[in-house]
Motif scaffolding. Structure first.
Motif, PDB file in Angstrom:
ATOM      1  N   ASN A   1       0.827  -1.192   0.000  1.00  0.00           N
ATOM      2  CA  ASN A   1       0.000   0.000   0.000  1.00  0.00           C
ATOM      3  C   ASN A   1       0.868   1.250   0.000  1.00  0.00           C
ATOM      4  O   ASN A   1       2.074   1.188   0.166  1.00  0.00           O
ATOM      5  N   GLU A   2       0.244   2.404  -0.199  1.00  0.00           N
ATOM      6  CA  GLU A   2       0.991   3.641  -0.376  1.00  0.00           C
ATOM      7  C   GLU A   2       1.031   4.477   0.899  1.00  0.00           C
ATOM      8  O   GLU A   2       0.837   5.686   0.854  1.00  0.00           O
ATOM      9  N   VAL A   3       1.280   3.830   2.016  1.00  0.00           N
ATOM     10  CA  VAL A   3       1.392   4.563   3.275  1.00  0.00           C
ATOM     11  C   VAL A   3       2.846   4.975   3.490  1.00  0.00           C
ATOM     12  O   VAL A   3       3.753   4.166   3.348  1.00  0.00           O
ATOM     13  N   ARG A   4       3.043   6.247   3.787  1.00  0.00           N
ATOM     14  CA  ARG A   4       4.375   6.768   4.105  1.00  0.00           C
ATOM     15  C   ARG A   4       4.335   7.311   5.532  1.00  0.00           C
ATOM     16  O   ARG A   4       3.453   8.100   5.870  1.00  0.00           O
ATOM     17  N   THR A   5       5.276   6.907   6.358  1.00  0.00           N
ATOM     18  CA  THR A   5       5.340   7.421   7.721  1.00  0.00           C
ATOM     19  C   THR A   5       6.618   8.215   7.893  1.00  0.00           C
ATOM     20  O   THR A   5       7.714   7.680   7.687  1.00  0.00           O
TER      21      THR A   5
ATOM     22  N   ARG B   1      -2.653  12.166   9.985  1.00  0.00           N
ATOM     23  CA  ARG B   1      -2.638  11.503   8.669  1.00  0.00           C
ATOM     24  C   ARG B   1      -3.278  12.389   7.621  1.00  0.00           C
ATOM     25  O   ARG B   1      -4.228  13.110   7.897  1.00  0.00           O
ATOM     26  N   THR B   2      -2.726  12.335   6.410  1.00  0.00           N
ATOM     27  CA  THR B   2      -3.338  13.035   5.288  1.00  0.00           C
ATOM     28  C   THR B   2      -3.356  12.118   4.077  1.00  0.00           C
ATOM     29  O   THR B   2      -2.517  11.219   3.955  1.00  0.00           O
ATOM     30  N   VAL B   3      -4.336  12.326   3.216  1.00  0.00           N
ATOM     31  CA  VAL B   3      -4.433  11.570   1.958  1.00  0.00           C
ATOM     32  C   VAL B   3      -4.159  12.539   0.817  1.00  0.00           C
ATOM     33  O   VAL B   3      -4.848  13.555   0.670  1.00  0.00           O
ATOM     34  N   LEU B   4      -3.125  12.247   0.025  1.00  0.00           N
ATOM     35  CA  LEU B   4      -2.741  13.129  -1.069  1.00  0.00           C
ATOM     36  C   LEU B   4      -3.674  12.964  -2.260  1.00  0.00           C
ATOM     37  O   LEU B   4      -4.516  12.065  -2.301  1.00  0.00           O
ATOM     38  N   ARG B   5      -3.510  13.855  -3.227  1.00  0.00           N
ATOM     39  CA  ARG B   5      -4.394  13.836  -4.406  1.00  0.00           C
ATOM     40  C   ARG B   5      -4.324  12.522  -5.157  1.00  0.00           C
ATOM     41  O   ARG B   5      -5.295  12.091  -5.774  1.00  0.00           O
ATOM     42  N   ASP B   6      -3.125  11.878  -5.131  1.00  0.00           N
ATOM     43  CA  ASP B   6      -2.976  10.609  -5.861  1.00  0.00           C
ATOM     44  C   ASP B   6      -3.407   9.407  -5.023  1.00  0.00           C
ATOM     45  O   ASP B   6      -3.222   8.261  -5.421  1.00  0.00           O
ATOM     46  N   GLY B   7      -3.981   9.670  -3.825  1.00  0.00           N
ATOM     47  CA  GLY B   7      -4.452   8.592  -2.972  1.00  0.00           C
ATOM     48  C   GLY B   7      -3.425   8.078  -1.986  1.00  0.00           C
ATOM     49  O   GLY B   7      -3.730   7.248  -1.125  1.00  0.00           O
ATOM     50  N   GLN B   8      -2.185   8.557  -2.091  1.00  0.00           N
ATOM     51  CA  GLN B   8      -1.133   8.128  -1.175  1.00  0.00           C
ATOM     52  C   GLN B   8      -1.423   8.656   0.230  1.00  0.00           C
ATOM     53  O   GLN B   8      -1.824   9.803   0.404  1.00  0.00           O
ATOM     54  N   ILE B   9      -1.214   7.809   1.220  1.00  0.00           N
ATOM     55  CA  ILE B   9      -1.440   8.184   2.620  1.00  0.00           C
ATOM     56  C   ILE B   9      -0.108   8.536   3.269  1.00  0.00           C
ATOM     57  O   ILE B   9       0.873   7.797   3.140  1.00  0.00           O
ATOM     58  N   VAL B  10      -0.076   9.667   3.959  1.00  0.00           N
ATOM     59  CA  VAL B  10       1.140  10.087   4.662  1.00  0.00           C
ATOM     60  C   VAL B  10       0.826  10.251   6.151  1.00  0.00           C
ATOM     61  O   VAL B  10      -0.071  11.018   6.518  1.00  0.00           O
ATOM     62  N   ASN B  11       1.529   9.496   6.972  1.00  0.00           N
ATOM     63  CA  ASN B  11       1.444   9.656   8.421  1.00  0.00           C
ATOM     64  C   ASN B  11       2.579  10.570   8.872  1.00  0.00           C
ATOM     65  O   ASN B  11       3.744  10.316   8.545  1.00  0.00           O
ATOM     66  N   VAL B  12       2.244  11.615   9.598  1.00  0.00           N
ATOM     67  CA  VAL B  12       3.247  12.553  10.098  1.00  0.00           C
ATOM     68  C   VAL B  12       3.277  12.470  11.615  1.00  0.00           C
ATOM     69  O   VAL B  12       2.262  12.691  12.274  1.00  0.00           O
ATOM     70  N   ILE B  13       4.441  12.135  12.167  1.00  0.00           N
ATOM     71  CA  ILE B  13       4.599  12.063  13.625  1.00  0.00           C
ATOM     72  C   ILE B  13       5.402  13.273  14.083  1.00  0.00           C
ATOM     73  O   ILE B  13       6.548  13.467  13.674  1.00  0.00           O
ATOM     74  N   ASP B  14       4.766  14.095  14.909  1.00  0.00           N
ATOM     75  CA  ASP B  14       5.427  15.256  15.501  1.00  0.00           C
ATOM     76  C   ASP B  14       5.963  14.852  16.874  1.00  0.00           C
ATOM     77  O   ASP B  14       5.315  14.104  17.605  1.00  0.00           O
ATOM     78  N   THR B  15       7.156  15.313  17.198  1.00  0.00           N
ATOM     79  CA  THR B  15       7.771  14.942  18.482  1.00  0.00           C
ATOM     80  C   THR B  15       8.096  16.192  19.298  1.00  0.00           C
ATOM     81  O   THR B  15       8.343  17.262  18.736  1.00  0.00           O
TER      82      THR B  15
ATOM     83  N   ASN C   1      10.332   9.855  -1.263  1.00  0.00           N
ATOM     84  CA  ASN C   1      10.281   8.753  -2.232  1.00  0.00           C
ATOM     85  C   ASN C   1      11.687   8.318  -2.649  1.00  0.00           C
ATOM     86  O   ASN C   1      11.936   7.130  -2.866  1.00  0.00           O
ATOM     87  N   THR C   2      12.608   9.292  -2.753  1.00  0.00           N
ATOM     88  CA  THR C   2      14.002   8.961  -3.075  1.00  0.00           C
ATOM     89  C   THR C   2      14.609   8.094  -1.985  1.00  0.00           C
ATOM     90  O   THR C   2      15.291   7.097  -2.258  1.00  0.00           O
ATOM     91  N   VAL C   3      14.346   8.470  -0.724  1.00  0.00           N
ATOM     92  CA  VAL C   3      14.838   7.692   0.417  1.00  0.00           C
ATOM     93  C   VAL C   3      14.278   6.266   0.360  1.00  0.00           C
ATOM     94  O   VAL C   3      15.013   5.296   0.564  1.00  0.00           O
ATOM     95  N   ILE C   4      12.989   6.147   0.076  1.00  0.00           N
ATOM     96  CA  ILE C   4      12.345   4.824   0.020  1.00  0.00           C
ATOM     97  C   ILE C   4      12.973   3.970  -1.082  1.00  0.00           C
ATOM     98  O   ILE C   4      13.285   2.790  -0.878  1.00  0.00           O
TER      99      ILE C   4
END
Length: 337
Positions: free
Chosen positions: A18-22, A63-77, A206-209
């Motif tokens: 799936n297209e989840v990015r954390t 969490r946010t869902v981008l226009r292309d449907g990709q899910i991004v989880n953002v963890i703030d510390t 995406n480059t890192v991945i």
């Protein structure tokens, strides 16, 4: 952590397909981590305001869902590596961050600010990250500078800023993470600009991945926490399907399972705290040695300068004596004539 860590019903044990990015935001208090998280999400979800003491008090994920449907989880510390932070607090928050990340971290976004000078504290923070998670964590790091509006007001680029007076430790960090860097203006009202800078960051993610073979960063702590959570979830499902037991008995079974999981979390937290204290002690010793070496180098330079000044003074005295001798000889010739 602060109490029982309950497994959420919507916890997704995501597959790699799936297209989840954390991504995790780390950095010194006041550098703009929460504001950056809000820029990525596209709305104000993290508390953010100018404050020297820090507004974020615990790890939080949005969490946010981008226009292309990709899910991004953002963890703030919170400022996990501020010198004022206690090891016990830092240990609990690191375990909570790992618990939130669940299936691993796709990118660690290290947040600096162009408004403040790079500090010894930030250098120590990066060393702590490497000590806790190993040198491999550098393969997942992206450096993000906030304060783009200030550079723009001064008609400067990020390259101008880095080229003007970039400290050696910051150069090393940029080199360590493959020079992956991006500039953010979290104050802009320009939607196009906001969108473009987020896209630039996600492109680096995406480059890192890709460079890591599509695999997020995980270690034994992630694996242990995830396996424990899976066991707890599966056991709770099994208990819910039990026949012939009262609600009170089923509740007792669940409480026991939860206690077992909480004990696991406590043990892992204590292990992280111990590792952190060891790392902090080692860093303090290393920084003290570096400080002593700098002072010794400065002392040697001062002594060399003093010796140089003494030699220059002696040369001047010799020159002055030579000039006086020449003058006397000249006067003697005039007298003879």
């Amino acid at each position: 952590m602060g109490g029982s860590a309950v497994i959420d019903d919507d916890w997704e044990f995501a597959s790699s397909s799936n297209e989840v990015r954390t991504v995790v935001l780390v950095g010194r208090t006041g550098n703009g981590k929460s504001a950056t998280g809000n820029s990525i999400i596209g709305k104000r979800v993290f508390k953010s305001k100018a404050s020297s003491s820090g507004v974020t008090t615990t790890c939080e994920m949005q969490r946010t869902v981008l226009r292309d449907g990709q899910i991004v989880n953002v963890i703030d510390t919170p400022g996990l590596f501020d010198f004022s932070a206690e090891s016990e607090f830092v240990g609990k928050e690191i375990v909570k961050c790992i618990d939130l990340a669940k299936d691993g971290i796709h990118a660690v976004i290290v947040v600096f600010s162009v408004r403040t000078r790079f500090s010894q504290e930030e250098e120590a923070a990066l060393r702590s990250l490497q000590t806790l998670f190993g040198n491999k964590i550098a393969d997942y790091m992206i450096v993000l500078f906030t304060g783009g509006d200030e550079l723009e007001d001064n008609e400067e680029t990020l390259e101008d800023y880095l080229g003007r007076d970039c400290p050696e430790p910051l150069k090393e960090i940029l080199s360590l993470c493959g020079n992956r860097r991006v500039l953010f203006d979290n104050k802009t009202k320009d939607e196009r600009k906001r969108y473009e800078q987020v896209q630039q960051l996600l492109s680096l993610v995406n480059t890192v991945i890709e460079q890591n073979g599509g695999k997020p960063y995980t270690d034994e702590l992630f694996t242990e926490l995830k396996n424990g959570a899976i066991r707890l979830r599966d056991q709770q499902i099994q208990v819910d399907s039990l026949k012939g037991y009262s609600k009170r008995e089923i509740s007792m079974f669940k409480d026991q399972m939860q206690r077992t999981y909480d004990e696991q979390l406590k043990r892992i937290t204590e292990m992280v705290e111990s590792k952190l204290k060891e790392a902090t002690s080692r860093l303090e010793q290393q920084l003290a040695e570096e400080q002593a070496a700098r002072l010794k180098a400065e002392e040697n330079a001062m002594l060399a300068q003093m010796r140089s000044n003494d030699e220059i003074q002696k040369l001047r005295e010799h020159l002055q004596k030579a000039e006086e001798e020449l003058r006397r000889r000249g006067e003697n010739r005039c007298n003879i004539l």
